[in-house]
Design an enzyme around this catalytic site. Structure first.
Site, PDB file in Angstrom:
ATOM      1  N   GLY A  14       0.838  -1.209   0.000  1.00 16.54           N
ATOM      2  CA  GLY A  14       0.000   0.000   0.000  1.00 16.54           C
ATOM      3  C   GLY A  14       0.865   1.248   0.000  1.00 16.54           C
ATOM      4  N   PHE A  15       0.199   2.379   0.170  1.00 13.70           N
ATOM      5  CA  PHE A  15       0.898   3.670   0.141  1.00 13.70           C
ATOM      6  C   PHE A  15       1.939   3.742   1.275  1.00 13.70           C
ATOM      7  CE2 PHE A  15       0.132   7.937   2.286  1.00 13.70           C
ATOM      8  CZ  PHE A  15       1.257   8.524   1.735  1.00 13.70           C
ATOM      9  N   ASP A  35       0.516  -8.835   1.508  1.00 17.64           N
ATOM     10  CA  ASP A  35      -0.571  -7.969   1.023  1.00 17.64           C
ATOM     11  C   ASP A  35      -1.479  -8.783   0.118  1.00 17.64           C
ATOM     12  OD1 ASP A  35      -1.988  -5.697  -0.355  1.00 17.64           O
ATOM     13  OD2 ASP A  35      -0.501  -4.520   0.733  1.00 17.64           O
ATOM     14  N   THR A  39      -6.351  -2.795  -1.885  1.00 13.10           N
ATOM     15  CA  THR A  39      -6.259  -1.362  -2.233  1.00 13.10           C
ATOM     16  C   THR A  39      -4.816  -0.957  -2.530  1.00 13.10           C
ATOM     17  OG1 THR A  39      -6.094  -0.796   0.128  1.00 13.10           O
ATOM     18  CG2 THR A  39      -8.285  -0.675  -0.880  1.00 13.10           C
ATOM     19  N   GLY A  40      -3.918  -1.936  -2.568  1.00 12.92           N
ATOM     20  CA  GLY A  40      -2.516  -1.639  -2.861  1.00 12.92           C
ATOM     21  C   GLY A  40      -2.160  -2.130  -4.250  1.00 12.92           C
ATOM     22  N   LYS A  95     -13.114  -6.901   8.966  1.00 18.22           N
ATOM     23  CA  LYS A  95     -12.388  -8.176   9.118  1.00 18.22           C
ATOM     24  C   LYS A  95     -10.891  -7.950   9.269  1.00 18.22           C
ATOM     25  CE  LYS A  95     -13.619 -11.911   6.841  1.00 18.22           C
ATOM     26  NZ  LYS A  95     -13.986 -12.778   5.694  1.00 18.22           N
ATOM     27  N   TYR A 149     -14.744   1.590  10.048  1.00 17.52           N
ATOM     28  CA  TYR A 149     -13.294   1.850  10.123  1.00 17.52           C
ATOM     29  C   TYR A 149     -12.922   2.252  11.558  1.00 17.52           C
ATOM     30  CZ  TYR A 149      -8.771   4.001   8.799  1.00 17.52           C
ATOM     31  OH  TYR A 149      -7.439   4.352   8.680  1.00 17.52           O
ATOM     32  N   LYS A 153     -10.599  -0.031  14.127  1.00 16.61           N
ATOM     33  CA  LYS A 153      -9.315   0.440  14.670  1.00 16.61           C
ATOM     34  C   LYS A 153      -9.373   0.517  16.196  1.00 16.61           C
ATOM     35  CE  LYS A 153      -6.881   1.143  10.852  1.00 16.61           C
ATOM     36  NZ  LYS A 153      -5.600   0.502  10.563  1.00 16.61           N
ATOM     37  N   ARG A 190      -9.498   9.762  -1.393  1.00 14.40           N
ATOM     38  CA  ARG A 190      -9.241  10.723  -0.314  1.00 14.40           C
ATOM     39  C   ARG A 190      -9.025  12.111  -0.912  1.00 14.40           C
ATOM     40  NH1 ARG A 190      -5.234   7.003   3.375  1.00 14.40           N
ATOM     41  NH2 ARG A 190      -4.963   5.880   1.422  1.00 14.40           N
TER      42      ARG A 190
HETATM   43  P1  NAD Z   1      -3.477   1.740   1.441  1.00 17.20           P
HETATM   44  O1  NAD Z   1      -4.857   1.358   1.047  1.00 17.20           O
HETATM   45  O2  NAD Z   1      -2.585   2.335   0.405  1.00 17.20           O
HETATM   46  O3  NAD Z   1      -2.709   0.501   2.084  1.00 17.20           O
HETATM   47  C1  NAD Z   1      -3.353  -0.548   2.735  1.00 17.20           C
HETATM   48  C2  NAD Z   1      -2.778  -1.865   2.222  1.00 17.20           C
HETATM   49  O4  NAD Z   1      -3.369  -2.947   2.966  1.00 17.20           O
HETATM   50  C3  NAD Z   1      -3.088  -2.112   0.740  1.00 17.20           C
HETATM   51  O5  NAD Z   1      -1.902  -2.475   0.052  1.00 17.20           O
HETATM   52  C4  NAD Z   1      -4.086  -3.266   0.775  1.00 17.20           C
HETATM   53  O6  NAD Z   1      -4.043  -4.064  -0.379  1.00 17.20           O
HETATM   54  C5  NAD Z   1      -3.679  -3.992   2.042  1.00 17.20           C
HETATM   55  N1  NAD Z   1      -4.726  -4.834   2.614  1.00 17.20           N
HETATM   56  C6  NAD Z   1      -5.999  -4.490   2.898  1.00 17.20           C
HETATM   57  N2  NAD Z   1      -6.666  -5.536   3.418  1.00 17.20           N
HETATM   58  C7  NAD Z   1      -5.782  -6.568   3.481  1.00 17.20           C
HETATM   59  C8  NAD Z   1      -5.865  -7.916   3.915  1.00 17.20           C
HETATM   60  N3  NAD Z   1      -7.014  -8.425   4.410  1.00 17.20           N
HETATM   61  N4  NAD Z   1      -4.769  -8.685   3.827  1.00 17.20           N
HETATM   62  C9  NAD Z   1      -3.597  -8.208   3.338  1.00 17.20           C
HETATM   63  N5  NAD Z   1      -3.462  -6.922   2.909  1.00 17.20           N
HETATM   64  C10 NAD Z   1      -4.545  -6.123   2.981  1.00 17.20           C
HETATM   65  O7  NAD Z   1      -3.644   2.759   2.677  1.00 17.20           O
HETATM   66  P2  NAD Z   1      -2.548   3.568   3.514  1.00 17.20           P
HETATM   67  O8  NAD Z   1      -2.949   4.983   3.498  1.00 17.20           O
HETATM   68  O9  NAD Z   1      -1.197   3.183   3.106  1.00 17.20           O
HETATM   69  O10 NAD Z   1      -2.842   3.012   4.974  1.00 17.20           O
HETATM   70  C11 NAD Z   1      -2.013   2.035   5.583  1.00 17.20           C
HETATM   71  C12 NAD Z   1      -2.400   1.876   7.048  1.00 17.20           C
HETATM   72  O11 NAD Z   1      -2.263   3.113   7.743  1.00 17.20           O
HETATM   73  C13 NAD Z   1      -3.859   1.435   7.241  1.00 17.20           C
HETATM   74  O12 NAD Z   1      -3.924   0.532   8.320  1.00 17.20           O
HETATM   75  C14 NAD Z   1      -4.569   2.740   7.597  1.00 17.20           C
HETATM   76  O13 NAD Z   1      -5.709   2.504   8.379  1.00 17.20           O
HETATM   77  C15 NAD Z   1      -3.485   3.464   8.369  1.00 17.20           C
HETATM   78  N6  NAD Z   1      -3.688   4.923   8.347  1.00 17.20           N
HETATM   79  C16 NAD Z   1      -3.407   5.654   7.219  1.00 17.20           C
HETATM   80  C17 NAD Z   1      -3.618   7.025   7.236  1.00 17.20           C
HETATM   81  C18 NAD Z   1      -3.293   7.920   6.059  1.00 17.20           C
HETATM   82  O14 NAD Z   1      -3.535   9.122   6.146  1.00 17.20           O
HETATM   83  N7  NAD Z   1      -2.726   7.440   4.976  1.00 17.20           N
HETATM   84  C19 NAD Z   1      -4.156   7.638   8.377  1.00 17.20           C
HETATM   85  C20 NAD Z   1      -4.465   6.842   9.480  1.00 17.20           C
HETATM   86  C21 NAD Z   1      -4.207   5.494   9.457  1.00 17.20           C
HETATM   87  N1  UDP Z   2     -13.094  15.816   0.681  1.00 18.80           N
HETATM   88  C1  UDP Z   2     -13.511  16.715  -0.295  1.00 18.80           C
HETATM   89  N2  UDP Z   2     -13.454  16.327  -1.599  1.00 18.80           N
HETATM   90  C2  UDP Z   2     -12.987  15.108  -1.990  1.00 18.80           C
HETATM   91  C3  UDP Z   2     -12.547  14.197  -1.002  1.00 18.80           C
HETATM   92  C4  UDP Z   2     -12.626  14.584   0.317  1.00 18.80           C
HETATM   93  O1  UDP Z   2     -13.920  17.847   0.025  1.00 18.80           O
HETATM   94  O2  UDP Z   2     -12.968  14.860  -3.211  1.00 18.80           O
HETATM   95  C5  UDP Z   2     -13.147  16.223   2.098  1.00 18.80           C
HETATM   96  C6  UDP Z   2     -13.796  15.214   3.027  1.00 18.80           C
HETATM   97  O3  UDP Z   2     -15.192  15.412   3.086  1.00 18.80           O
HETATM   98  C7  UDP Z   2     -13.108  15.546   4.342  1.00 18.80           C
HETATM   99  C8  UDP Z   2     -11.708  16.010   3.922  1.00 18.80           C
HETATM  100  O4  UDP Z   2     -11.815  16.334   2.543  1.00 18.80           O
HETATM  101  O5  UDP Z   2     -13.761  16.620   4.986  1.00 18.80           O
HETATM  102  C9  UDP Z   2     -10.629  14.941   4.084  1.00 18.80           C
HETATM  103  O6  UDP Z   2     -11.114  13.772   3.486  1.00 18.80           O
HETATM  104  P1  UDP Z   2     -10.290  12.440   3.258  1.00 18.80           P
HETATM  105  O7  UDP Z   2     -11.108  11.590   2.350  1.00 18.80           O
HETATM  106  O8  UDP Z   2      -8.917  12.778   2.809  1.00 18.80           O
HETATM  107  O9  UDP Z   2     -10.187  11.718   4.661  1.00 18.80           O
HETATM  108  P2  UDP Z   2     -10.696  11.998   6.157  1.00 18.80           P
HETATM  109  O10 UDP Z   2      -9.783  13.027   6.705  1.00 18.80           O
HETATM  110  O11 UDP Z   2     -12.117  12.494   6.124  1.00 18.80           O
HETATM  111  O12 UDP Z   2     -10.573  10.676   6.805  1.00 18.80           O
END
Ligand code: NAD
Ligand code: UDP
Length: 318
Positions: A14-15, A35, A39-40, A95, A149, A153, A190
């Protein structure tokens, strides 16, 4: 027996996970990236695949996780994270937060490995206090769209603490605030991926609500540095990692339009239910206990992210 440090990263394609793979391979660890590509993308780690200290395993962590040999660290990052997925993938989210976290903890327990949980600012829900310190217990609607979600968490944090108390697993919990950077999916849903893709394509910018809601955006390299510090600390309490520079979404859109020199118009759409009105991390704990604070501001972070999106959109012929 090899004395390499072996680090398992769930969600490693993932990201954030792919940046963690880069970081720990760079430090000389052997990295096992698990993975299911929900979503990756394998593209995110393609540059690592020729390295013999990197292994990609296609596996759904809601099923038993089998890793032969010793493991030193389990970093549990698997989970969809975009609010667009809260409606599209609600059961997969619950899950992976529940069964996936249980399996990842079971692996850490069996291997006597250190465990790091990727939690989120969403555990605070739509908060009544701003900024949010770790002591704030949150305001989450369990039956709302975002509940899948948020509650997954919150459950993940609770079971992590149970494994610490019952099985003495060495646990760490990070509450990540909005993080952005290279390799986010172009159609992730997002705010930043939407705004940047829309601006670069000349499509209308979708603003949900009036755009006066706030967020605090942190760049991925700052997060990775904080995660490394946390993993190697003795801090077991949850730690917020994010950039406290709070901004309205309208201002974010203005910044993206300027940096991309785009003439996209704005279109205002309904605010999704439960969308938090404000969000800003109190990072005193990370500063005091880890000596961490962010260093990359939006201007620089947005520029790097826009360059990456631009390259990928071009290679798609968009
Ligand atoms: P992302 O979607 O890019 O990465 C998530 C990865 O998890 C993907 O590669 C997806 O394929 C994999 N995945 C999902 N379900 C799976 C499963 N059942 N088995 C194996 N792999 C699985 O998202 P991200 O932004 O990189 O987020 C990564 C983690 O960080 C997540 O746990 C997310 O909740 C947490 N997080 C991210 C942010 C953010 O702003 N990016 C903020 C808060 C928390
Ligand atoms: N948002 C928006 N336009 C978009 C996507 C998101 O205005 O195309 C808004 C969303 O309603 C939220 C903020 O941007 O208020 C941040 O959204 P994001 O999806 O990044 O994640 P969140 O912080 O809500 O988890």
């Amino acid at each position: 027996m090899s004395d390499l440090t072996r680090t398992v990263i769930t969600g490693g394609a993932g990201f954030i996970g792919s940046h963690l793979c880069d970081h720990f391979v760079g430090l000389g660890h052997e990295v096992i990236c698990i993975d299911n590509l929900l979503t990756g993308s394998r593209d995110n780690v393609a540059h690592l695949e020729s390295n013999d200290r990197f292994r990609f395993v296609l596996h759904d962590v809601t099923r038993f996780i089998e890793v032969p040999g010793p493991v030193d660290n389990v970093l549990h990052f698997a989970s969809p994270a975009s609010p667009a997925d809260f409606e599209r993938l609600p059961i997969q989210i619950m899950k992976v937060g529940a069964l996936g976290t249980h399996n990842a903890l079971g692996l850490a327990k069996a291997k006597k490995a250190r465990f790091l949980l990727a939690s989120t600012s969403e555990v605070y829900g739509d908060p009544e206090v701003n900024p949010q310190p770790e002591s704030y217990l949150g305001r989450v609607n369990p039956i709302g769209i975002r509940g899948v979600y948020d509650e997954a968490k919150r459950f993940a944090e609770a079971i992590t603490m149970a494994y610490r108390r019952v099985h003495a697993v060495e646990t760490r919990i990070v509450r990540i605030f909005n993080t952005y950077g290279e390799r986010m999916q172009l159609d992730d849903g997002r705010a930043l991926p939407n705004f940047i893709s829309q601006a670069l394509r000349g499509d209308p910018i979708t603003i949900y609500g009036d755009g006066l809601q706030t967020r605090s955006f942190g760049y991925v390299s700052d997060l990775v540095r904080g995660l490394d510090l946390l993993l190697n600390s003795e801090v077991w309490e949850p730690v917020n990692i994010g950039n406290p520079n709070e901004v309205t979404l309208l201002d974010v859109v203005k910044e993206v339009l300027e940096l991309t020199e785009s003439e996209s118009e704005l279109t205002f759409l309904p605010l999704p239910p439960g969308d938090p009105k404000v969000r800003r991390p109190d990072i005193s704990r990370a500063r005091d206990l880890l000596g961490w604070s962010p260093t990359v501001g939006r201007a620089e972070g947005f520029k790097r992210t826009i360059e990456d999106f631009s390259r990928r959109l071009e290679s798609q012929g968009a």
